[in-house]
Design a protein around this motif. Structure first.
Motif, PDB file in Angstrom:
ATOM      1  N   THR A  74      86.015  14.217  99.089  1.00  8.76           N
ATOM      2  CA  THR A  74      86.283  13.461  97.866  1.00  8.76           C
ATOM      3  C   THR A  74      84.996  13.286  97.051  1.00  8.76           C
ATOM      4  OG1 THR A  74      86.035  11.310  98.979  1.00  8.76           O
ATOM      5  CG2 THR A  74      88.251  12.253  98.872  1.00  8.76           C
ATOM      6  N   VAL A  88      91.375  10.058  93.569  1.00  8.33           N
ATOM      7  CA  VAL A  88      92.826  10.100  93.707  1.00  8.33           C
ATOM      8  C   VAL A  88      93.500   9.835  92.368  1.00  8.33           C
ATOM      9  CG1 VAL A  88      93.247   7.666  94.344  1.00  8.33           C
ATOM     10  CG2 VAL A  88      94.749   9.462  95.212  1.00  8.33           C
ATOM     11  N   TRP A  89      92.919   8.950  91.556  1.00 12.15           N
ATOM     12  CA  TRP A  89      93.496   8.717  90.224  1.00 12.15           C
ATOM     13  C   TRP A  89      93.431   9.994  89.389  1.00 12.15           C
ATOM     14  CZ3 TRP A  89      91.519   4.470  86.268  1.00 12.15           C
ATOM     15  CH2 TRP A  89      92.523   4.256  85.310  1.00 12.15           C
ATOM     16  N   LYS A 101      99.114   6.766 100.620  1.00 10.07           N
ATOM     17  CA  LYS A 101      97.712   7.188 100.722  1.00 10.07           C
ATOM     18  C   LYS A 101      97.627   8.714 100.560  1.00 10.07           C
ATOM     19  CE  LYS A 101      97.041   3.444 104.055  1.00 10.07           C
ATOM     20  NZ  LYS A 101      96.730   3.084 105.456  1.00 10.07           N
ATOM     21  N   ASN A 116      90.973   7.724 102.704  1.00 10.29           N
ATOM     22  CA  ASN A 116      90.862   9.143 103.037  1.00 10.29           C
ATOM     23  C   ASN A 116      90.980   9.364 104.543  1.00 10.29           C
ATOM     24  OD1 ASN A 116      88.239   8.705 104.233  1.00 10.29           O
ATOM     25  ND2 ASN A 116      87.364   8.684 102.175  1.00 10.29           N
ATOM     26  N   LEU A 147      95.245  10.690  99.904  1.00 13.66           N
ATOM     27  CA  LEU A 147      94.010  11.368 100.305  1.00 13.66           C
ATOM     28  C   LEU A 147      93.879  11.570 101.809  1.00 13.66           C
ATOM     29  CD1 LEU A 147      91.255   9.762  97.994  1.00 13.66           C
ATOM     30  CD2 LEU A 147      92.585  11.854  97.629  1.00 13.66           C
ATOM     31  N   GLY A 178      93.087   4.606  97.892  1.00 18.36           N
ATOM     32  CA  GLY A 178      92.230   5.772  98.070  1.00 18.36           C
ATOM     33  C   GLY A 178      91.761   5.994  99.493  1.00 18.36           C
ATOM     34  N   ASP A 232      86.549   7.601  96.135  1.00 18.74           N
ATOM     35  CA  ASP A 232      87.903   7.863  96.617  1.00 18.74           C
ATOM     36  C   ASP A 232      88.963   7.424  95.611  1.00 18.74           C
ATOM     37  OD1 ASP A 232      86.981   8.866  99.172  1.00 18.74           O
ATOM     38  OD2 ASP A 232      86.558   6.792  99.706  1.00 18.74           O
ATOM     39  N   SER A 233      88.829   6.207  95.096  1.00 18.27           N
ATOM     40  CA  SER A 233      89.850   5.718  94.172  1.00 18.27           C
ATOM     41  C   SER A 233      89.822   6.487  92.857  1.00 18.27           C
ATOM     42  CB  SER A 233      89.670   4.217  93.916  1.00 18.27           C
ATOM     43  OG  SER A 233      88.423   3.936  93.308  1.00 18.27           O
TER      44      SER A 233
END
Length: 359
Positions: A225, A78-79, A215, A177, A217, A175, A74-75
């Motif tokens: 993701t 998103v990055w 957030k 979701n 996501l 991140g 997730d992190s």
């Protein structure tokens, strides 16, 4: 008959066409009644993130962004998505001292930074609990009589907030979701934890020495993701944290997954309907208090009044903030820091915009 899927939800050996180009699809999304090829699936993910940013007024193109990075899907997703959308986004990784798990997760974060972030002008910032603060999460949890997840969450919240402020970033990105937010909402509704319900928003505005938190996501599921990372060539840590065994939110996710299988779209309807119809009915608990349920921090002063912590200067409702108390109990030593002034980070203070977007 239900289509056969691989571990990450990809279609295996099925002649299914992409909804956009009619080429071979690699993933099906039942809640959207759609299948996508790799190219149009990554475009779908970018569109969902752009829509979340727009609907909830999360950030502006000129903002400096700090992404909380763990090495997980997730992190890193998103990055990558924010960099692809043209945002100036750096990453922050915190080494938690959880044995081989932390060593491995840090490796994934560094490799992503080298392969995907640095070529686009972004950097990875690192903080290590053991080296910088003299304690680790397993020892800190035992010493402070907290659950490991509580000690971890408290430590990360404090350090992410502090790094965003000290670094002059406008926005702090996490991140979380759709599955994460639906599971937290489910648990809070089960126990009618109204203070937590009032703060469960995709945006928490900057106030009193705390950065703006967003957030992006929230419109993407955990499965989506993971698939985004796979089709984008992003290598991520698959294993769950060994300290999370017994975490009740994992059980909430499993329960909601069962509902989602029978009724696709239920998680999105549950979460976004709450934002549209109910979140404003619950008074938010003031930022700055350790809001982790079950931490045993009953020694709170007036929760509506925040003042600088006597030790680190971060805003708190008590003389010494929960993070500094944790460090003390764990036998650590926080670095000296000047008292923090109440600030409004970024350009958009005031009430948190939730808007009324559709799922």
């Amino acid at each position: 008959r239900r289509r056969r899927r691989g571990a990450s939800g990809h279609l295996r050996g099925q002649r299914v066409k992409c909804r956009v180009c009619r080429g071979p699809a690699v993933i099906d999304l039942p809640r959207h009644n759609a299948n996508f090829c790799p190219e149009h699936f990554t475009r779908f993910c970018r569109d969902q993130v752009e829509r979340a940013i727009s609907d909830f007024d999360m950030m502006q193109p000129e903002d400096r962004i700090l992404v909380a990075v763990s090495g997980g899907k997730d992190s890193l997703a998103v990055w990558d998505l924010l960099l692809g959308l043209g945002y100036a986004a750096d990453g922050l990784y915190i080494g938690l001292g959880i044995g081989d798990y932390s060593d491995t997760s840090g490796g994934y974060a560094r490799r992503f930074a080298q392969q995907h972030a640095e070529p686009r002008g972004a950097k990875l910032i690192e903080i290590d609990l053991v080296d910088d603060y003299g304690y680790d999460i397993p020892g800190g949890a035992r010493a402070a009589r907290r659950t490991p997840c509580s000690a971890c969450g408290l430590s990360k919240r404090h350090l992410f907030d502090r790094a965003a402020l000290d670094g002059g970033y406008d926005v702090l990105v996490t991140g979380h979701n759709l599955d994460d937010e639906a599971a937290v909402l489910f648990g809070n509704v089960l126990r009618w934890q109204t203070d937590y319900l009032g703060r469960q928003r995709p945006v928490l505005p900057a106030r009193d020495g705390f950065p703006r938190k967003v957030k992006p996501l929230v419109r993407l599921s955990e499965r989506e993701t993971a698939a985004y990372c796979i089709v984008s060539g992003i290598d991520y840590l698959v294993d769950e944290c060994p300290m999370s065994a017994g975490n009740k939110h994992l059980g909430y996710k499993e329960a909601l997954n069962e509902i989602e299988v029978r009724s696709p779209g239920s998680k999105a309807d549950f979460y976004f309907s709450f934002l549209r119809r109910a979140v404003d009915r619950f008074a938010p608990e003031p930022a700055g208090i350790d809001t982790e349920p079950g931490t045993g921090d009953a020694d709170r002063a007036d929760p509506g009044v925040l003042a600088p912590c006597a030790r680190c200067g971060s805003p708190t409702s008590t003389e010494v903030c929960a993070f500094c108390r944790l460090v003390e109990r764990a036998g650590g030593s926080p670095p000296d820091a000047p008292p923090a002034r109440p600030v409004t980070l970024g350009r958009r203070g005031g009430p948190d915009p939730t808007g009324t977007p559709s799922p």
